[in-house]
Design an enzyme around this catalytic site. Structure first.
Site, mmCIF file in Angstrom:
data_model
loop_
_atom_site.group_PDB
_atom_site.id
_atom_site.type_symbol
_atom_site.label_atom_id
_atom_site.label_comp_id
_atom_site.label_asym_id
_atom_site.label_seq_id
_atom_site.Cartn_x
_atom_site.Cartn_y
_atom_site.Cartn_z
ATOM 1 C CB SER A 29 69.207 -45.798 11.008
ATOM 2 O OG SER A 29 68.491 -46.468 12.000
ATOM 3 C CG ASP A 69 65.861 -52.645 8.062
ATOM 4 O OD1 ASP A 69 65.558 -52.684 9.269
ATOM 5 O OD2 ASP A 69 66.202 -51.600 7.483
ATOM 6 C CG HIS A 115 68.573 -51.054 10.139
ATOM 7 N ND1 HIS A 115 67.489 -50.335 9.667
ATOM 8 C CD2 HIS A 115 69.227 -50.213 10.978
ATOM 9 C CE1 HIS A 115 67.491 -49.135 10.199
ATOM 10 N NE2 HIS A 115 68.540 -49.034 10.990
#
Length: 274
Positions: A119, A215, A245
């Site tokens: 991320s 995501d 995600h």
């Protein structure tokens, strides 16, 4: 793990040493006690540059070390909004430079230094690779492992609309994280803040981009991988369907997460073998 230690470098780090494993190679002419050359992974945790720390990603780092045989150096970089860009990016680059200088001390091969992150940590990994290239390949980075990376503050891809809500991580969350990281005066086009908007991606190390299908960040990861390829950089994508995600943090519960980590580990072990 053979050992897990904490150390103060330019910023605090936690070092995971699995002992000699599948990623280790005998070091020619080395004496007892220093007989291995292993990959060295510098890992940056996710959390929107705001949340999470060494402990939240302890399990993920342990799995990476175990599956790859690499030593993993997890960086406790400064977080927003108290420390906005470029604080985290500066810390990430500093830890990568430290790791390169101390690779031999860790029984690792300096030529097998990989930056990795999930991320927003994937953002920091990509930014570190860009910055190293711009500093004459110092430190020399052999690969970048980008796990559903955050790369583009515009959030205008198809997935940012299709998966805006209902899949754990939301597009609204991501906009808020970008606001905290950049602040009111930050430049959203700065390539070290938004690697997906960097005008030139040539000369970067090989990349594996691991993506979750459901995501908001999926399209920016795909776009980055395409741009890397068009720039002459060896880039691979592993797209995992039906997951969200952050799914790699659930490897104890999701077979897809463990399989994704195993695939990433296989890619990493293959770096520099030809």
């Amino acid at each position: 793990m053979h050992s897990v230690t904490e150390r103060r470098t330019p910023v605090p780090v936690r070092i995971y040493d699995p002992g000699p494993g599948p990623g280790a190679r005998p070091r020619p002419g080395a004496g007892p006690g220093s007989a291995w050359d292993r990959p060295l992974i510098v890992f940056f945790h996710g959390g929107g540059w705001v949340l999470c720390d060494l402990d939240t990603h302890d399990g993920l780092c342990r799995r990476l070390a175990s599956l790859t045989g690499a030593v993993v150096v997890s960086a406790d970089y400064r977080r927003a909004p108290e420390h906005r860009f470029p604080a985290a990016a500066d810390d990430a680059f500093s830890v990568a430079a430290w790791a390169a200088e101390h690779a031999r001390e860790l029984d690792c091969d300096p030529a097998r230094l990989i930056v990795a992150g999930d991320s927003s940590g994937g953002n920091l990994a990509a930014a570190t690779a860009l910055r190293a290239r711009d500093h004459g390949a110092r430190p020399a980075i052999a690969g970048q492992l980008l796990l559903y990376p955050v790369l583009d503050p515009r959030l205008d891809g198809v997935s940012a609309s299709a998966y805006a809500e209902g899949f754990f991580h939301t597009t609204a969350h991501m906009r808020w994280y970008w606001d905290q990281y950049l602040g009111p005066d930050g430049d959203p086009a700065d390539p070290y803040a938004a690697p997906g908007l960097a005008p030139d991606l040539s000369g970067l190390p090989p990349a594996l981009v691991v993506l979750a299908d459901c995501d908001p960040q999926r399209e920016e990861g795909l776009a980055f991988a395409r741009r890397l390829s068009r720039s002459g950089v060896l880039a691979q994508v592993q797209l995992h369907t039906g997951v969200f995600h952050g799914f790699l943090g659930a490897a104890d519960h999701l077979p897809e997460a463990y399989a994704a980590l195993a695939g990433a580990a296989a890619w990493l072990r293959g770096l520099g073998t030809s």
